[in-house]
Design an enzyme around this catalytic site. Structure first.
Site, PDB file in Angstrom:
ATOM      1  N   PRO A   2       0.821  -1.203   0.000  1.00 52.86           N
ATOM      2  CA  PRO A   2       0.000   0.000   0.000  1.00 52.86           C
ATOM      3  C   PRO A   2       0.860   1.260   0.000  1.00 52.86           C
ATOM      4  CG  PRO A   2      -0.836  -1.586   1.579  1.00 52.86           C
ATOM      5  CD  PRO A   2       0.493  -2.112   1.103  1.00 52.86           C
ATOM      6  N   GLU A   3       0.555   2.169  -0.896  1.00 49.89           N
ATOM      7  CA  GLU A   3       1.285   3.429  -0.990  1.00 49.89           C
ATOM      8  C   GLU A   3       0.394   4.568  -0.502  1.00 49.89           C
ATOM      9  OE1 GLU A   3       3.366   4.044  -4.646  1.00 49.89           O
ATOM     10  OE2 GLU A   3       4.001   1.960  -4.795  1.00 49.89           O
TER      11      GLU A   3
END
Length: 270
Positions: A2-3
């Site tokens: 996840p960014e």
């Protein structure tokens, strides 16, 4: 992994569900994540009310009167809000039960995420020295150029450095450089002010578009409702090795930089 857009999507999804909710109980099912979950949380935040949820880079900050819960999704983490009566699933490691018969649960198969605590007026070392938020006014047209002077690392690694700017992860670094027409192999300290100005604008656009589209569906990411993000449907280069470039007649190429996959078009990125 996840960014920033996935974390911001999670924050926005959680906000109306958990803010102003009272914690009835805290449950630690697996204490060892990247770091050990502080056991004192079971008592510290019991009967506390969540005041706010914010984001710093890829960290979620949940505010209480007595301090902040600091959460990171790691490589495979996700957070959901479900009825407390719903059975636990495998890899649910942490749970807050609220006063409305709902719970917030932290799910992380690989256990590279983290749940930490910081007292009021204190800051964890991992939050020290972070660069500006990429969607803030502080990240302006000259930030990258000024910090690049004298640097020898490639420009992709440079913009992924959280001391330079937070939250520009591997996917969005590749996409931003493509939009700006800049080769990821270019030396950061030998890139012009004008090209950095364009890159700054492209980073802001790529991240804003990803947030508006709910994040990127890759591997294990899902939003707070358990639904996948869908920005990956419009990725221009990431994961498109040997596929036609959508801007010229070239082909997307994959290389490895600093042990991370980089995707770019050698023909239109210089």
């Amino acid at each position: 992994m996840p960014e920033l857009p996935e974390v911001e999507t999670t924050r926005r999804g959680l906000e109306p569900l958990i803010v102003e909710r009272k914690i009835l109980s805290v449950h630690i099912y697996k204490k060892q994540l990247r770091w050990e979950i502080p056991f004192h949380l079971i008592k510290t935040i019991k009967n506390q009310i969540i005041k706010k949820i914010s984001r710093r880079g890829k960290y979620l900050l949940v505010d209480f009167e007595v301090g902040q819960l600091v959460m990171h999704l790691g490589m495979s983490g996700s957070i959901s809000v479900v009825p407390s009566s719903e059975p636990l699933k495998k890899h649910h490691h942490f749970e807050l039960k609220f006063d409305n018969s709902f719970s917030m649960r932290f799910h992380d198969p690989r256990r590279f995420g983290s749940i930490l605590w910081q007292k009021n007026n204190e800051q964890l070392k991992l939050l020290n020295n972070l660069g500006p938020e990429p969607l803030s006014y502080e990240f302006d047209d000259y930030s990258l150029y000024n910090l690049s002077i004298g640097k020898t690392k490639n420009i992709k690694s440079f913009i992924m450095d959280s001391n330079i700017v937070v939250g520009v992860g591997n996917i969005y670094a590749s996409e931003s450089l493509f939009l700006a027409g800049i080769s990821p192999k270019r030396v950061s300290g030998k890139t012009s002010r004008d090209r950095y100005k364009k890159l700054t604008q492209c980073i802001k656009k790529i991240l804003s578009d990803a947030i508006n589209n709910g994040g990127t569906t890759l591997n294990d990411f899902s939003n707070v409702d358990g639904e996948p993000g869908y920005f990956s449907q419009i990725l221009s280069v990431y994961g498109r090795n040997d596929m036609p470039c959508n801007r010229c007649d070239g082909k997307i190429k994959k290389i490895i930089q600093n042990q991370r996959a980089t995707y770019y078009c050698p023909q239109c990125q210089h």
